[in-house]
Write a protein that holds these residues in place. Structure first.
Motif, PDB file in Angstrom:
ATOM      1  N   ARG A   1     -47.749-105.038 -19.042  1.00  0.00           N
ATOM      2  CA  ARG A   1     -48.506-104.784 -20.269  1.00  0.00           C
ATOM      3  C   ARG A   1     -49.923-104.305 -19.956  1.00  0.00           C
ATOM      4  O   ARG A   1     -50.440-103.383 -20.569  1.00  0.00           O
ATOM      5  N   ILE A   2     -50.557-104.946 -18.999  1.00  0.00           N
ATOM      6  CA  ILE A   2     -51.952-104.637 -18.699  1.00  0.00           C
ATOM      7  C   ILE A   2     -52.091-103.389 -17.835  1.00  0.00           C
ATOM      8  O   ILE A   2     -53.005-102.584 -18.020  1.00  0.00           O
TER       9      ILE A   2
ATOM     10  N   LEU B   1     -39.180-105.215 -22.310  1.00  0.00           N
ATOM     11  CA  LEU B   1     -40.323-104.579 -22.945  1.00  0.00           C
ATOM     12  C   LEU B   1     -39.877-103.235 -23.500  1.00  0.00           C
ATOM     13  O   LEU B   1     -39.134-102.503 -22.846  1.00  0.00           O
TER      14      LEU B   1
ATOM     15  N   ASP C   1     -42.910-104.695 -29.688  1.00  0.00           N
ATOM     16  CA  ASP C   1     -42.310-106.028 -29.636  1.00  0.00           C
ATOM     17  C   ASP C   1     -41.440-106.341 -30.853  1.00  0.00           C
ATOM     18  O   ASP C   1     -40.348-106.897 -30.726  1.00  0.00           O
TER      19      ASP C   1
ATOM     20  N   ARG D   1     -44.107-109.525 -16.700  1.00  0.00           N
ATOM     21  CA  ARG D   1     -44.198-108.945 -18.039  1.00  0.00           C
ATOM     22  C   ARG D   1     -45.661-108.692 -18.414  1.00  0.00           C
ATOM     23  O   ARG D   1     -46.005-107.644 -18.964  1.00  0.00           O
ATOM     24  N   GLU D   2     -46.526-109.656 -18.116  1.00  0.00           N
ATOM     25  CA  GLU D   2     -47.945-109.484 -18.435  1.00  0.00           C
ATOM     26  C   GLU D   2     -48.579-108.395 -17.580  1.00  0.00           C
ATOM     27  O   GLU D   2     -49.434-107.637 -18.046  1.00  0.00           O
TER      28      GLU D   2
ATOM     29  N   TYR E   1     -50.120 -95.345 -25.406  1.00  0.00           N
ATOM     30  CA  TYR E   1     -48.747 -95.832 -25.526  1.00  0.00           C
ATOM     31  C   TYR E   1     -48.779 -97.111 -26.353  1.00  0.00           C
ATOM     32  O   TYR E   1     -49.841 -97.711 -26.566  1.00  0.00           O
ATOM     33  N   GLU E   2     -47.618 -97.534 -26.805  1.00  0.00           N
ATOM     34  CA  GLU E   2     -47.553 -98.681 -27.727  1.00  0.00           C
ATOM     35  C   GLU E   2     -46.359 -99.563 -27.378  1.00  0.00           C
ATOM     36  O   GLU E   2     -45.238 -99.077 -27.245  1.00  0.00           O
ATOM     37  N   PHE E   3     -46.601-100.873 -27.234  1.00  0.00           N
ATOM     38  CA  PHE E   3     -45.519-101.825 -26.997  1.00  0.00           C
ATOM     39  C   PHE E   3     -44.905-102.214 -28.339  1.00  0.00           C
ATOM     40  O   PHE E   3     -45.611-102.641 -29.254  1.00  0.00           O
TER      41      PHE E   3
ATOM     42  N   VAL F   1     -41.458 -99.721 -25.026  1.00  0.00           N
ATOM     43  CA  VAL F   1     -42.732 -99.009 -25.057  1.00  0.00           C
ATOM     44  C   VAL F   1     -42.535 -97.609 -25.628  1.00  0.00           C
ATOM     45  O   VAL F   1     -41.617 -96.897 -25.234  1.00  0.00           O
TER      46      VAL F   1
ATOM     47  N   PHE G   1     -49.719-100.772 -17.284  1.00  0.00           N
ATOM     48  CA  PHE G   1     -48.484-100.031 -17.538  1.00  0.00           C
ATOM     49  C   PHE G   1     -48.421 -98.704 -16.775  1.00  0.00           C
ATOM     50  O   PHE G   1     -47.395 -98.371 -16.163  1.00  0.00           O
TER      51      PHE G   1
END
Length: 325
Positions: A11-12, A58, A39, A7-8, A35-37, A60, A14
């Motif tokens: 995010r980093i 996730l 949550d 998951r991390e 882009y935007e996560f 996005v 993508f």
């Protein structure tokens, strides 16, 4: 194997994640627009009786080259057994988002299980002339077995992480070979010329994904430490973390708990200084006031994996979830 590193990683990294696992969809996305996560939006559609961290989803928001906005629901399945409800769960999450926000969602799935025959990807329901079909793209890490040479030549960061996964699940290999393979992956980070921050991030992820037995881990860390010394690198590695823990344990056994505590406090401050620069006096003062070796150890773990001094300070003040109380 936990879902947290994957998951991390997504995010980093993508964009490389999308191009490695879902290239057809990635080609439609205009990454230059960012882009935007989402949550908070994902939390709102999760069933109340479902544990927050049970599934590593996730959500996005991206922009397409045609100018339209699109939401991607990325589901990471971490399990080594068949889940007969997986396809249905993917469908439910998809329609829940559409029902709440009125936005069409593209569902994608990354499978990190070790069952070669587990092949989800479609939810179907039929009754008489009525039929419902929900298909979604699936990338399965196990499918990369036998493609190691292709992966090592690929500059995508996820190719190295796939290799780490394959090395971890490979059966029949000796511990010596596993150590050499993991060491070769870390050396590859340096050979590729990544900057310090990226090397630290990928080092952490590989260490999470490719777990060795405790005695083998120490040998692995020693090899990496030697390599860093040869290359005159000053990066913080898990080798240093293990070395500190060993020093603390030896100090306790020899009745030198006070000395070990002072040493641990000093090394924790040194670690933070190397990562983030000069420390504020209040943080130094708080660290020197801690008289619990377990708490120092917990803070050292946080210092290794945190990406900011502010995040570390939150845990130091007792407001984080990772600190030992």
């Amino acid at each position: 194997m936990t879902e947290k590193p994957w998951r991390e990683c997504i995010r980093i990294f993508f964009e490389p994640f999308m191009f490695r696992f879902f290239p057809e969809e990635a080609k439609l996305i205009d990454f230059s627009r960012g882009y935007e996560f989402l949550d908070k939006e994902l939390e709102k559609i999760r069933p109340e009786n479902e544990a927050k961290d049970r599934y590593a989803d996730l959500l996005v928001k991206v922009w397409l080259y045609n100018g339209k906005e699109k939401w991607l629901l990325i589901h990471i399945e971490i399990q080594g057994y068949r889940d007969k409800h997986f396809n249905l769960r993917m469908y439910i999450y998809n329609y829940r988002i559409y029902d709440r926000y009125g936005i069409e969602v593209v569902s994608l799935s990354l499978l990190t299980d070790t069952d070669k025959n587990y092949r989800p990807g479609e939810y179907r329901m039929e009754f008489g002339k009525f039929s419902l079909s929900f298909k979604f793209p699936v990338a399965k890490l196990l499918d990369y077995q036998g493609k190691e040479e292709e992966l090592i030549k690929d500059n995508n960061v996820f190719s190295l992480l796939i290799l780490a996964f394959l090395g971890a699940v490979e059966k029949g290999e000796t511990i010596d070979k596993k150590i050499l393979f993991k060491v070769s992956l870390i050396k590859e980070l340096y050979k590729r010329g990544y900057d310090r921050e990226k090397i630290l991030q990928l080092y952490k992820f590989i260490d999470w994904i490719f777990v060795l037995p405790e005695d083998a881990t120490e040998r692995f860390h020693e090899e990496i430490k030697k390599y860093e010394e040869e290359k005159k690198m000053t990066y913080i590695t898990t080798a240093e973390r293990i070395g500190i823990k060993k020093g603390i344990e030896i100090g306790i056994q020899q009745g030198m708990q006070k000395g070990a505590l002072l040493k641990a406090q000093e090394m924790l401050q040194n670690t933070l200084t190397i990562k983030f620069g000069d420390l504020p006096e209040d943080i130094k003062a708080q660290i020197t006031q801690i008289n619990d070796l377990d708490k120092i150890n917990a803070l050292f773990e946080i210092a290794i994996r945190t990406d900011s001094l502010d995040e570390f300070a939150i845990n130091l003040n007792g407001n984080g979830s990772d600190i030992i109380n």
